[in-house]
Design a protein around this motif. Sequence first.
Motif, PDB file in Angstrom:
ATOM      1  N   GLY A   1       0.989  -0.981  -0.110  1.00 51.01           N
ATOM      2  CA  GLY A   1      -0.077  -0.052  -0.121  1.00 51.01           C
ATOM      3  C   GLY A   1       0.941   1.328   0.007  1.00 51.01           C
ATOM      4  O   GLY A   1       1.955   1.396  -0.447  1.00 51.01           O
ATOM      5  N   GLN A   2       0.136   2.244   0.515  1.00 46.08           N
ATOM      6  CA  GLN A   2       0.859   3.742   0.492  1.00 46.08           C
ATOM      7  C   GLN A   2       0.838   4.312   1.712  1.00 46.08           C
ATOM      8  O   GLN A   2       0.046   3.967   2.655  1.00 46.08           O
ATOM      9  N   GLY A   3       1.713   5.278   2.025  1.00 52.32           N
ATOM     10  CA  GLY A   3       1.936   6.050   3.388  1.00 52.32           C
ATOM     11  C   GLY A   3       3.174   6.389   3.627  1.00 52.32           C
ATOM     12  O   GLY A   3       3.977   6.872   2.647  1.00 52.32           O
ATOM     13  N   GLN A   4       3.680   6.592   4.808  1.00 48.82           N
ATOM     14  CA  GLN A   4       4.950   6.965   5.344  1.00 48.82           C
ATOM     15  C   GLN A   4       5.610   6.039   6.069  1.00 48.82           C
ATOM     16  O   GLN A   4       4.988   5.417   7.192  1.00 48.82           O
ATOM     17  N   LEU A   5       6.767   5.719   5.958  1.00 44.22           N
ATOM     18  CA  LEU A   5       7.615   5.159   7.207  1.00 44.22           C
ATOM     19  C   LEU A   5       8.698   6.102   7.808  1.00 44.22           C
ATOM     20  O   LEU A   5       9.202   7.134   7.133  1.00 44.22           O
ATOM     21  N   THR A   6       8.722   6.187   9.041  1.00 45.44           N
ATOM     22  CA  THR A   6       9.645   7.092   9.785  1.00 45.44           C
ATOM     23  C   THR A   6      10.603   6.197  10.510  1.00 45.44           C
ATOM     24  O   THR A   6      10.171   5.246  11.481  1.00 45.44           O
ATOM     25  N   ILE A   7      12.120   6.317  10.280  1.00 47.26           N
ATOM     26  CA  ILE A   7      13.050   5.531  10.898  1.00 47.26           C
ATOM     27  C   ILE A   7      13.803   6.420  11.917  1.00 47.26           C
ATOM     28  O   ILE A   7      14.245   7.423  11.523  1.00 47.26           O
ATOM     29  N   ASP A   8      14.081   5.758  13.279  1.00 52.01           N
ATOM     30  CA  ASP A   8      14.992   6.516  13.882  1.00 52.01           C
ATOM     31  C   ASP A   8      16.029   5.504  14.560  1.00 52.01           C
ATOM     32  O   ASP A   8      15.743   4.320  14.585  1.00 52.01           O
ATOM     33  N   LEU A   9      17.344   6.271  14.572  1.00 48.75           N
ATOM     34  CA  LEU A   9      18.400   5.415  15.197  1.00 48.75           C
ATOM     35  C   LEU A   9      18.501   5.822  16.660  1.00 48.75           C
ATOM     36  O   LEU A   9      18.277   6.862  17.106  1.00 48.75           O
ATOM     37  N   GLY A  10      18.715   4.806  17.633  1.00 46.60           N
ATOM     38  CA  GLY A  10      18.940   5.081  18.924  1.00 46.60           C
ATOM     39  C   GLY A  10      19.211   3.764  19.465  1.00 46.60           C
ATOM     40  O   GLY A  10      19.430   2.626  19.182  1.00 46.60           O
ATOM     41  N   SER A  11      19.001   3.536  20.996  1.00 44.34           N
ATOM     42  CA  SER A  11      19.227   2.615  21.598  1.00 44.34           C
ATOM     43  C   SER A  11      17.927   2.004  22.482  1.00 44.34           C
ATOM     44  O   SER A  11      17.093   2.750  22.707  1.00 44.34           O
TER      45      SER A  11
ATOM     46  N   GLY B   1      22.830  13.317  17.898  1.00 41.75           N
ATOM     47  CA  GLY B   1      23.072  13.989  16.491  1.00 41.75           C
ATOM     48  C   GLY B   1      22.298  13.233  15.392  1.00 41.75           C
ATOM     49  O   GLY B   1      22.577  13.663  14.409  1.00 41.75           O
ATOM     50  N   SER B   2      21.543  12.464  15.468  1.00 39.75           N
ATOM     51  CA  SER B   2      20.802  11.738  14.522  1.00 39.75           C
ATOM     52  C   SER B   2      19.388  12.598  14.350  1.00 39.75           C
ATOM     53  O   SER B   2      18.962  12.991  15.538  1.00 39.75           O
ATOM     54  N   THR B   3      18.621  12.449  13.223  1.00 35.18           N
ATOM     55  CA  THR B   3      17.510  12.768  12.914  1.00 35.18           C
ATOM     56  C   THR B   3      16.462  11.765  12.331  1.00 35.18           C
ATOM     57  O   THR B   3      17.096  10.984  11.735  1.00 35.18           O
ATOM     58  N   SER B   4      15.425  12.121  12.494  1.00 38.19           N
ATOM     59  CA  SER B   4      14.350  10.879  12.061  1.00 38.19           C
ATOM     60  C   SER B   4      14.154  11.122  10.614  1.00 38.19           C
ATOM     61  O   SER B   4      14.535  12.170  10.144  1.00 38.19           O
ATOM     62  N   VAL B   5      14.018  10.237   9.940  1.00 30.51           N
ATOM     63  CA  VAL B   5      14.010   9.880   8.486  1.00 30.51           C
ATOM     64  C   VAL B   5      12.651   9.447   7.854  1.00 30.51           C
ATOM     65  O   VAL B   5      12.245   8.437   8.267  1.00 30.51           O
TER      66      VAL B   5
ATOM     67  N   PHE C   1      17.149   0.557  15.989  1.00 31.02           N
ATOM     68  CA  PHE C   1      16.253   1.457  15.109  1.00 31.02           C
ATOM     69  C   PHE C   1      15.012   1.242  15.556  1.00 31.02           C
ATOM     70  O   PHE C   1      14.447   0.295  16.176  1.00 31.02           O
ATOM     71  N   ARG C   2      13.947   2.244  15.159  1.00 27.26           N
ATOM     72  CA  ARG C   2      12.717   2.208  15.615  1.00 27.26           C
ATOM     73  C   ARG C   2      12.060   2.432  14.182  1.00 27.26           C
ATOM     74  O   ARG C   2      12.413   3.443  13.668  1.00 27.26           O
ATOM     75  N   ILE C   3      10.911   1.953  14.024  1.00 33.74           N
ATOM     76  CA  ILE C   3      10.192   2.271  12.703  1.00 33.74           C
ATOM     77  C   ILE C   3       8.579   2.408  13.135  1.00 33.74           C
ATOM     78  O   ILE C   3       8.099   1.725  13.626  1.00 33.74           O
ATOM     79  N   SER C   4       8.126   3.473  12.527  1.00 39.71           N
ATOM     80  CA  SER C   4       6.590   3.710  12.670  1.00 39.71           C
ATOM     81  C   SER C   4       6.128   4.048  11.500  1.00 39.71           C
ATOM     82  O   SER C   4       6.992   4.358  10.268  1.00 39.71           O
ATOM     83  N   ALA C   5       4.870   3.780  11.093  1.00 40.13           N
ATOM     84  CA  ALA C   5       4.302   3.596   9.860  1.00 40.13           C
ATOM     85  C   ALA C   5       3.005   4.187  10.008  1.00 40.13           C
ATOM     86  O   ALA C   5       2.156   4.274  10.875  1.00 40.13           O
ATOM     87  N   THR C   6       2.667   4.970   8.877  1.00 40.34           N
ATOM     88  CA  THR C   6       1.156   5.723   8.587  1.00 40.34           C
ATOM     89  C   THR C   6       0.787   5.140   7.211  1.00 40.34           C
ATOM     90  O   THR C   6       1.453   5.349   6.245  1.00 40.34           O
TER      91      THR C   6
END
Length: 478
Positions: A121-131, A144-148, A199-204
């Motif tokens: 399908g369609q939408g958005q994925l947001t990926i963050d780096l961290g622990s 120093g990282s930012t969400s993509v 990493f953490r991934i959220s989806a819309t």
Amino acid sequence: MAISSTGLGSGLDVESIVSGLMAVERKPAALLETAATTMKSQLSTYGQLQSYVSAFQDKARALNSTTLWAQTVAASSDATVASVTTGTNTAAGSYSLTVSELATSQTASTAVFPSKEHSLGQGQLTIDLGSWTGDPATFGLKAGSTSVTIDIGPGESSLAAVRDKINAAGAGVTATVIYDATGARLSIRSTETGVNNGFRISATETVPGDDGGLGLSALAYDPEGGASNMMLNQTAKNAKAKLNGLDIESASNTLADVADGLTIKLLKVSASPVDLTVTQDTESMKTKVTEFATAYNDLANFIATQTKYNADSKVAGKLQGDRTVIGLQSQMREILRGTSTATSAFGSLSQVGLEVQTNGTIKIETKKLDAALAKPAELRKLLASSDTTSDTSSGIVYRFNKLADQVLGAEGPLETRTAGIQSSITRNAKRVEAIDDRLAQTEKRLRAQYQALDTNMAKMSSLSSYMSQQLSLLSSSS
């Protein structure tokens, strides 16, 4: 058009006479041309000599390099557990290493889909780096990282297309489609290892996936937020080890510059300590000493060949009697047989296995050289000390390098001698040109003289024939 027929009327061989006279006149020019050939040969030989000296200096400089004598090599008692390399500042020594944990990257995978063409399908994925820490897990963003955020639009929703979009986003993760007998799964892995590279991934979702099933939310991984449809296959961890009893932790399995330029690559967990040893790189030193001796012999043999006289063939070398080259040969032999007070361990090249032969070359005695390499700091002083306090306080190879600098300098003897030969060749060519110009005028004058003589002799011959004929007629009528 006038046709020259010199000698036809009188029988006088004017052409041979003029050619013979001109050959005699041109002998000085021929001698000059022979000399020019010899000088050009000498010039070429000097070019070769400069190349030999330059190659020799390169090898002398290598032995005078501080980097060479500071080089070290490292070894691991178990190369399957850890490999080790050294840098320019690594000191000799030994280390004990125990590896308790290797650094890993976080890996998570989706459920099985029918194929890589399956639409998410369609939408958005947001990926963050961290622990990820604690239980229940909480996520901390990497400093120093930012969400993509990755937009998935029409025509970009297949498993393969989403993989490509993730890989192109530069989000610090890599996506791969993995196939087996059950179908296709999307595997996502942190690009770098270490606990802070989870990493953490959220989806819309804006358009659902095929058959109304899970769309992009199939890629969600957020235990803290309660939205985790991907399976965690491996957590992100730091490498953990003990070095000489000290706890070491690293985000990578490569421990760079962990001690005086020492770099250790961890390969697997070890049940018992592994010994790492750092020693001076005597093999590289031996190679450079050998290369120096070879370059010296090449230069010495070239000079000997070009300055000798072969009694059997009666052929002299192109530089026989050349004072510049003989002077260089003498200086080389003087340095070679010289002594040094730079160290009390060794005083001459022969003591460290560089035996001087009767023909002025070097022969390496391996046992002596190996014994000298057991004291690399003292060997360096004998060869490369730059102390010029007295005539003998500097290293012997250092003196050779200094000699090469002088010889190859812009105003050094080789350049000066080469310029002198070239100047002689130029003067010689001008002299030959002047002689040829003069001979052209001489030949012109001789031809004119002999043509006149030929004409006069032809007239006299004709008159003689006429007089003989008249006398014969008078005699017959009386």
